[in-house]
Design a protein around this motif. Structure first.
Motif, PDB file in Angstrom:
ATOM      1  N   UNK A  12       0.847  -1.200   0.000  1.00  0.00           N
ATOM      2  CA  UNK A  12       0.000   0.000   0.000  1.00  0.00           C
ATOM      3  C   UNK A  12       0.877   1.242   0.000  1.00  0.00           C
ATOM      4  N   UNK A  13       1.874   1.279   0.879  1.00  0.00           N
ATOM      5  CA  UNK A  13       2.752   2.450   0.974  1.00  0.00           C
ATOM      6  C   UNK A  13       3.517   2.683  -0.323  1.00  0.00           C
ATOM      7  N   UNK A  14       3.921   1.597  -0.996  1.00  0.00           N
ATOM      8  CA  UNK A  14       4.620   1.742  -2.275  1.00  0.00           C
ATOM      9  C   UNK A  14       3.739   2.458  -3.293  1.00  0.00           C
ATOM     10  N   UNK A  15       2.452   2.135  -3.307  1.00  0.00           N
ATOM     11  CA  UNK A  15       1.533   2.817  -4.221  1.00  0.00           C
ATOM     12  C   UNK A  15       1.319   4.263  -3.799  1.00  0.00           C
ATOM     13  N   UNK A  16       1.102   4.487  -2.521  1.00  0.00           N
ATOM     14  CA  UNK A  16       0.828   5.848  -2.039  1.00  0.00           C
ATOM     15  C   UNK A  16       2.007   6.772  -2.331  1.00  0.00           C
ATOM     16  N   UNK A  17       3.202   6.257  -2.256  1.00  0.00           N
ATOM     17  CA  UNK A  17       4.393   7.070  -2.567  1.00  0.00           C
ATOM     18  C   UNK A  17       4.413   7.525  -4.026  1.00  0.00           C
ATOM     19  N   UNK A  18       3.652   6.860  -4.883  1.00  0.00           N
ATOM     20  CA  UNK A  18       3.607   7.202  -6.313  1.00  0.00           C
ATOM     21  C   UNK A  18       2.577   8.275  -6.645  1.00  0.00           C
ATOM     22  N   UNK A  19       1.689   8.597  -5.724  1.00  0.00           N
ATOM     23  CA  UNK A  19       0.630   9.575  -6.010  1.00  0.00           C
ATOM     24  C   UNK A  19       1.287  10.937  -6.252  1.00  0.00           C
ATOM     25  N   UNK A  20       1.066  11.522  -7.424  1.00  0.00           N
ATOM     26  CA  UNK A  20       1.672  12.820  -7.711  1.00  0.00           C
ATOM     27  C   UNK A  20       1.115  13.931  -6.818  1.00  0.00           C
ATOM     28  N   UNK A  21       1.934  14.922  -6.582  1.00  0.00           N
ATOM     29  CA  UNK A  21       1.486  16.087  -5.829  1.00  0.00           C
ATOM     30  C   UNK A  21       0.310  16.713  -6.574  1.00  0.00           C
ATOM     31  N   UNK A  57       2.731   9.937   1.650  1.00  0.00           N
ATOM     32  CA  UNK A  57       1.790  11.063   1.640  1.00  0.00           C
ATOM     33  C   UNK A  57       0.345  10.617   1.881  1.00  0.00           C
ATOM     34  N   UNK A  58       0.073  10.218   3.101  1.00  0.00           N
ATOM     35  CA  UNK A  58      -1.243   9.680   3.473  1.00  0.00           C
ATOM     36  C   UNK A  58      -2.367  10.672   3.224  1.00  0.00           C
ATOM     37  N   UNK A  59      -2.060  11.960   3.226  1.00  0.00           N
ATOM     38  CA  UNK A  59      -3.101  12.966   3.007  1.00  0.00           C
ATOM     39  C   UNK A  59      -3.703  12.878   1.609  1.00  0.00           C
TER      40      UNK A  59
END
Length: 110
Positions: A12-21, A57-59
């Motif tokens: 899950x964290x690996x995917x969340x780290x990919x979310x663009x700003x 970036x959990x937000x």
């Protein structure tokens, strides 16, 4: 060998780290990308535990309707909203305005 929840959480964290700003995704989209479409709630548990990592970036993870359901897991008042607004996302009544324009869909991981 059965996968442990920590293995799932790390994915899950690996995917969340990919979310663009300036973009967000949903618990369900992450679960689907991991091949566990019915595990949205477990993704939520992972996000609740993610605050120990500075690089997750959990937000940027919201519910399927663009509501900031995880906001209570951030320190202080409206921190999740402030972080999203700093990235150019407008929010009203805990919901992202023009949610579809900000939605990022992760690639299938399995």
């Amino acid at each position: 060998m059965a996968k442990t929840s920590s293995d799932f959480f790390e994915k899950v964290y690996d995917i969340v780290r990919q979310i663009p700003q300036g973009k967000v995704t949903t618990y369900g989209a992450i679960a689907k990308a991991l091949g566990a479409a019915k595990s949205s709630r477990t993704v939520g548990y992972a996000m609740n535990a993610s605050h120990q990592y500075d690089d997750v970036p959990a937000h940027r993870v919201v519910n399927r309707n663009g509501v900031l359901t995880g906001k209570h897991h951030f320190p202080g008042t409206d921190v999740m909203q402030q972080m999203l607004e700093a990235e150019g996302i407008k929010i009203k009544d805990d919901k992202i305005i023009n949610f579809e324009q900000h939605l990022w869909t992760p690639e299938i991981q399995f």
